[in-house]
Design a protein around this motif. Structure first.
Motif, mmCIF file in Angstrom:
data_model
loop_
_atom_site.group_PDB
_atom_site.id
_atom_site.type_symbol
_atom_site.label_atom_id
_atom_site.label_comp_id
_atom_site.label_asym_id
_atom_site.label_seq_id
_atom_site.Cartn_x
_atom_site.Cartn_y
_atom_site.Cartn_z
ATOM 1 N N VAL A 148 31.231 -3.253 -10.243
ATOM 2 C CA VAL A 148 30.012 -4.051 -10.332
ATOM 3 C C VAL A 148 29.627 -4.534 -8.942
ATOM 4 C CG1 VAL A 148 30.534 -4.726 -12.687
ATOM 5 C CG2 VAL A 148 31.226 -6.216 -10.817
ATOM 6 N N ILE A 149 28.342 -4.815 -8.768
ATOM 7 C CA ILE A 149 27.807 -5.112 -7.438
ATOM 8 C C ILE A 149 27.040 -6.430 -7.469
ATOM 9 C CG2 ILE A 149 26.222 -4.298 -5.640
ATOM 10 C CD1 ILE A 149 26.862 -1.434 -6.795
ATOM 11 N N CYS A 150 27.357 -7.306 -6.512
ATOM 12 C CA CYS A 150 26.633 -8.562 -6.316
ATOM 13 C C CYS A 150 25.898 -8.507 -4.976
ATOM 14 C CB CYS A 150 27.589 -9.752 -6.316
ATOM 15 S SG CYS A 150 28.384 -10.082 -7.898
ATOM 16 N N THR A 151 24.851 -9.301 -4.856
ATOM 17 C CA THR A 151 24.111 -9.351 -3.600
ATOM 18 C C THR A 151 24.239 -10.729 -2.982
ATOM 19 O OG1 THR A 151 22.036 -10.052 -4.649
ATOM 20 C CG2 THR A 151 22.433 -7.691 -4.472
ATOM 21 N N ILE A 152 24.111 -10.786 -1.665
ATOM 22 C CA ILE A 152 24.126 -12.054 -0.950
ATOM 23 C C ILE A 152 22.899 -12.120 -0.062
ATOM 24 C CG2 ILE A 152 25.587 -11.111 0.887
ATOM 25 C CD1 ILE A 152 26.758 -13.949 1.216
ATOM 26 N N ASP A 198 22.600 -18.268 1.758
ATOM 27 C CA ASP A 198 23.828 -18.886 1.257
ATOM 28 C C ASP A 198 23.927 -18.758 -0.273
ATOM 29 O OD1 ASP A 198 21.773 -20.527 0.571
ATOM 30 O OD2 ASP A 198 22.755 -22.410 1.175
ATOM 31 N N THR A 199 23.253 -17.725 -0.846
ATOM 32 C CA THR A 199 23.245 -17.547 -2.295
ATOM 33 C C THR A 199 23.753 -16.156 -2.666
ATOM 34 O OG1 THR A 199 21.335 -19.028 -2.505
ATOM 35 C CG2 THR A 199 21.823 -17.589 -4.381
ATOM 36 N N ILE A 200 24.662 -16.137 -3.627
ATOM 37 C CA ILE A 200 25.173 -14.873 -4.174
ATOM 38 C C ILE A 200 24.565 -14.701 -5.570
ATOM 39 C CG2 ILE A 200 27.220 -13.621 -4.960
ATOM 40 C CD1 ILE A 200 28.828 -15.062 -2.822
ATOM 41 N N THR A 201 24.003 -13.524 -5.829
ATOM 42 C CA THR A 201 23.357 -13.231 -7.111
ATOM 43 C C THR A 201 24.087 -12.092 -7.803
ATOM 44 O OG1 THR A 201 21.215 -13.824 -6.162
ATOM 45 C CG2 THR A 201 21.181 -12.604 -8.239
ATOM 46 N N ALA A 256 19.659 -12.676 -13.698
ATOM 47 C CA ALA A 256 21.033 -12.667 -13.203
ATOM 48 C C ALA A 256 21.417 -14.043 -12.689
ATOM 49 C CB ALA A 256 21.176 -11.632 -12.099
ATOM 50 N N PRO A 257 22.657 -14.480 -12.932
ATOM 51 C CA PRO A 257 23.092 -15.806 -12.453
ATOM 52 C C PRO A 257 23.256 -15.832 -10.941
ATOM 53 C CG PRO A 257 24.941 -14.610 -13.410
ATOM 54 C CD PRO A 257 23.716 -13.767 -13.672
ATOM 55 N N THR A 258 23.184 -17.000 -10.370
ATOM 56 C CA THR A 258 23.376 -17.190 -8.930
ATOM 57 C C THR A 258 24.426 -18.261 -8.701
ATOM 58 O OG1 THR A 258 21.588 -18.815 -8.816
ATOM 59 C CG2 THR A 258 21.001 -16.518 -8.393
ATOM 60 N N SER A 266 26.080 -20.600 -5.192
ATOM 61 C CA SER A 266 25.999 -20.852 -3.754
ATOM 62 C C SER A 266 27.325 -20.501 -3.096
ATOM 63 C CB SER A 266 25.656 -22.315 -3.479
ATOM 64 O OG SER A 266 26.724 -23.155 -3.894
ATOM 65 N N VAL A 267 27.240 -20.108 -1.861
ATOM 66 C CA VAL A 267 28.455 -19.782 -1.106
ATOM 67 C C VAL A 267 29.347 -21.007 -0.989
ATOM 68 C CG1 VAL A 267 29.327 -18.985 1.122
ATOM 69 C CG2 VAL A 267 27.250 -17.963 0.150
ATOM 70 N N ALA A 268 28.754 -22.185 -0.943
ATOM 71 C CA ALA A 268 29.553 -23.426 -0.847
ATOM 72 C C ALA A 268 30.459 -23.568 -2.066
ATOM 73 C CB ALA A 268 28.624 -24.625 -0.719
ATOM 74 N N ASP A 269 29.942 -23.233 -3.258
ATOM 75 C CA ASP A 269 30.766 -23.314 -4.465
ATOM 76 C C ASP A 269 31.910 -22.313 -4.415
ATOM 77 O OD1 ASP A 269 29.174 -25.298 -5.467
ATOM 78 O OD2 ASP A 269 27.889 -23.940 -6.624
ATOM 79 N N VAL A 270 31.630 -21.132 -3.847
ATOM 80 C CA VAL A 270 32.689 -20.130 -3.716
ATOM 81 C C VAL A 270 33.767 -20.637 -2.777
ATOM 82 C CG1 VAL A 270 33.211 -17.777 -2.977
ATOM 83 C CG2 VAL A 270 31.080 -18.258 -4.195
ATOM 84 N N ILE A 271 33.349 -21.279 -1.690
ATOM 85 C CA ILE A 271 34.310 -21.804 -0.721
ATOM 86 C C ILE A 271 35.192 -22.875 -1.359
ATOM 87 C CG2 ILE A 271 34.515 -23.143 1.407
ATOM 88 C CD1 ILE A 271 32.012 -21.701 2.411
ATOM 89 N N ARG A 272 34.550 -23.773 -2.127
ATOM 90 C CA ARG A 272 35.331 -24.832 -2.772
ATOM 91 C C ARG A 272 36.319 -24.255 -3.774
ATOM 92 N NH1 ARG A 272 30.447 -27.804 -2.286
ATOM 93 N NH2 ARG A 272 29.684 -26.976 -4.273
ATOM 94 N N SER A 273 35.925 -23.172 -4.468
ATOM 95 C CA SER A 273 36.827 -22.588 -5.458
ATOM 96 C C SER A 273 38.014 -21.893 -4.813
ATOM 97 C CB SER A 273 36.068 -21.584 -6.331
ATOM 98 O OG SER A 273 35.652 -20.471 -5.552
ATOM 99 N N MET A 274 37.900 -21.536 -3.523
ATOM 100 C CA MET A 274 38.986 -20.849 -2.831
ATOM 101 C C MET A 274 40.030 -21.815 -2.285
ATOM 102 S SD MET A 274 38.306 -17.639 -3.104
ATOM 103 C CE MET A 274 39.334 -16.892 -1.861
#
Length: 554
Positions: free
Chosen positions: A130-134, A137-140, A184-186, A188-196
């Protein structure tokens, strides 16, 4: 694969046992979220004749697989990928790379974001990806689903170059339209960073900043017209056949299979290029001489004659722009070594292409016929069968039960019940008529785009008639064409151009439904000819059919 229209063959609810088997094939993170209620399976045929089995949950398509694929790999739709971000390997690409995928391209590996912070997941060849786009600062996404053409280890070994993913399904294609059409859901990169976690936060922030810089560079290069393209597009061009190679093989194909040895020489060079070379260009390809290094066909002929020890064609000049092919070396090494691939060497496809529907008159089986039909085949109520198939089945049953008495049939209890007759014997024709009368007349319309329309009724007819208007002006009315799958607006335009007269589409008057065409003048003969010659409609489906008047001999 779903960018063009497809036809759905069937769509029915699944049994509980089949639902359990399907859910057992799914990743746990997805199967735990699914309900066993409202699950259905269907089969469709794509525009390029692929058979696809798909599965819907509460009328939303979530999974599909290729019917003839022995591995039976189950691919998710974008709707299914939104349920879990961990179920399938994810590729991250820039938004401008996704625009190539929307236009039908496969994913090239240089377009994939892969570094020490955004690693390449592990998967095998043929696995769903599967493929996501960036963007910013938003990943879709995920916004696309594909099939890996090489494993993750092979991708690393080749330095992330070449074609990596065959795109099967993307967001907002026709398959997506079968569902609830949610966006498609989106995230933010900030949320991805916090989850890491806090330890990874500084590294990921730096990685995202680098991605934004790279993205801006790519956008700036495109705007400035410097000729630079994204890595994905550059690699795609490297993998594509060069225009010079396409020109050479089309030249050889045109020479060997279109001009042939039977051609009368001298043969005009311009005519050869237009009538022999260009028609050989494969479907969905375009040959532009100005994009080759030769720029002119004459320059190409000079170069190709220097490729071997002897020229392949002898060119004679008869003035500027009037060169002719005076001779051809048919035993030339280039011609001997040439093998056909996807070059078009005949015009059969263009000649036989129909713009109209194909109509089949069939029978839909009813409950009273089940006891008889199931004696020679598995059948279900509503199944379609041609009159010939039903007649052959009855004949087989009569012979198997030793009921044949020459021109008569000895009636057993089953046949007597179906025919509603107390007679001891009945002639073949009457028996077949009575049995076929128990089925529901049905007609099937196969449209040129592979869609199928099924009507459980007798096939309607296109109705042609001429009426008088004010001032004794005649108009031709065409009714019922839409019942046979013909677009009234398209037909009206063709008629208007053909007779050079006004044509309009209006609402039909009872007893007809839909739209009808009103054509100026008495044009029944012209309409009849167009429907039969161009649309392939049999004249038995045209009420008011009229042949054009024969010209009198002088």
């Amino acid at each position: 694969m779903f960018k063009k229209p497809f036809s759905v063959k069937n769509n029915a609810s699944m049994r509980n046992s089949d639902i359990k088997k399907l859910i057992a094939r799914l990743p746990p993170s997805v199967s735990s979220q699914l309900s066993k209620n409202g699950v259905a399976s269907g089969r469709l045929t794509t525009f390029n004749e692929y058979l696809i089995d798909f599965y819907t949950f509460e009328k939303v398509p979530l999974f599909f697989e290729f019917t003839e694929d022995k591995s039976r790999t189950l691919f998710p739709t974008v709707y299914a990928t939104w349920m879990s971000q961990e179920a399938w390997p994810i590729f991250l690409v820039h938004r401008n790379v996704f625009s190539y995928l929307e236009n039908g391209a496969d994913l090239m590996l240089p377009g994939v974001i892969c570094n020490e912070h955004f690693g390449l997941p592990e998967f095998s060849i043929g696995a769903p990806v599967v493929i996501c786009t960036i963007q910013g600062d938003t990943i879709t996404g995920p916004v696309a689903v594909g099939k890996a053409v090489m494993s993750s280890s092979e991708m690393r070994a080749c330095g992330m170059k070449g074609r990596g993913v065959q795109i099967l399904h993307i967001d907002k294609d026709l398959f997506w339209e079968l569902g609830n059409r949610k966006p498609a859901p989106t995230i933010s990169v900030a949320d991805v960073i916090r989850s890491m976690g806090s330890e990874e936060e500084p590294k990921l922030k730096e990685a995202v900043e680098n991605l934004e810089i790279d993205e801006k560079k790519e956008e700036g290069e495109e705007k400035n017209g410097e000729g630079e393209e994204s890595g994905e597009a550059v690699e795609e061009k490297e993998d594509e056949e060069k225009p010079e190679e396409l020109l050479l093989r089309c030249f050889l194909a045109g020479l060997k299979h279109r001009m042939t040895k039977s051609a009368q020489l001298p043969f005009d060079v311009g005519q050869f290029y237009a009538r022999c070379l260009l028609p050989c260009v494969p479907a969905n390809r375009r040959l532009d001489m100005k994009k080759t290094k030769y720029k002119k066909f004459a320059t190409f002929l000079d170069e190709v004659n220097k490729m071997e020890s002897a020229p392949i064609v002898k060119i004679q000049g008869k003035g500027k722009g009037n060169d002719v092919i005076a001779a051809v070396t048919w035993d030339h090494p280039l011609l001997k070594a040439f093998e056909l691939s996807d070059e078009r060497i005949t015009d059969e496809d263009a000649e036989t292409k129909k713009i109209g529907p194909t109509i089949h008159e069939v029978l839909s089986l009813t409950e009273p016929l089940m006891a008889l039909v199931r004696t020679w085949k598995k059948a279900e109520k509503g199944q379609l069968m041609t009159p010939q198939e039903l007649r052959e089945g009855v004949t087989g049953y009569v012979k198997a039960q030793n009921l044949n008495e020459g021109k008569l049939v000895k009636m057993d209890p089953l046949l007597a019940q179906l025919a509603r007759s107390n007679e001891i014997t009945m002639d073949w024709n009457t028996l077949n008529q009575k049995i076929q009368a128990l089925a529901t007349p049905t007609f099937v319309v196969e449209l040129p785009d592979k869609r199928t329309l099924i009507y459980k009724m007798k096939a309607p007819k296109i109705h042609l008639k001429t009426e008088n208007r004010i001032g004794n002006k005649k108009v031709t009315i065409v009714n019922n064409c839409e019942m046979l799958g013909i677009d009234a607006k398209e037909l009206a335009h063709r008629l208007q151009v053909g007779v050079a007269a006004s044509a309009s589409v209006i609402e039909a008057v009872a007893p007809f439904t839909g739209n009808c065409i009103q054509l100026q003048g008495s044009q029944v003969a012209f309409v009849s000819t167009m429907l039969t010659a161009e649309y392939g409609i049999d004249k038995k489906y045209i009420d008011g059919f009229e042949l054009p008047a024969k010209k009198k001999k002088k």
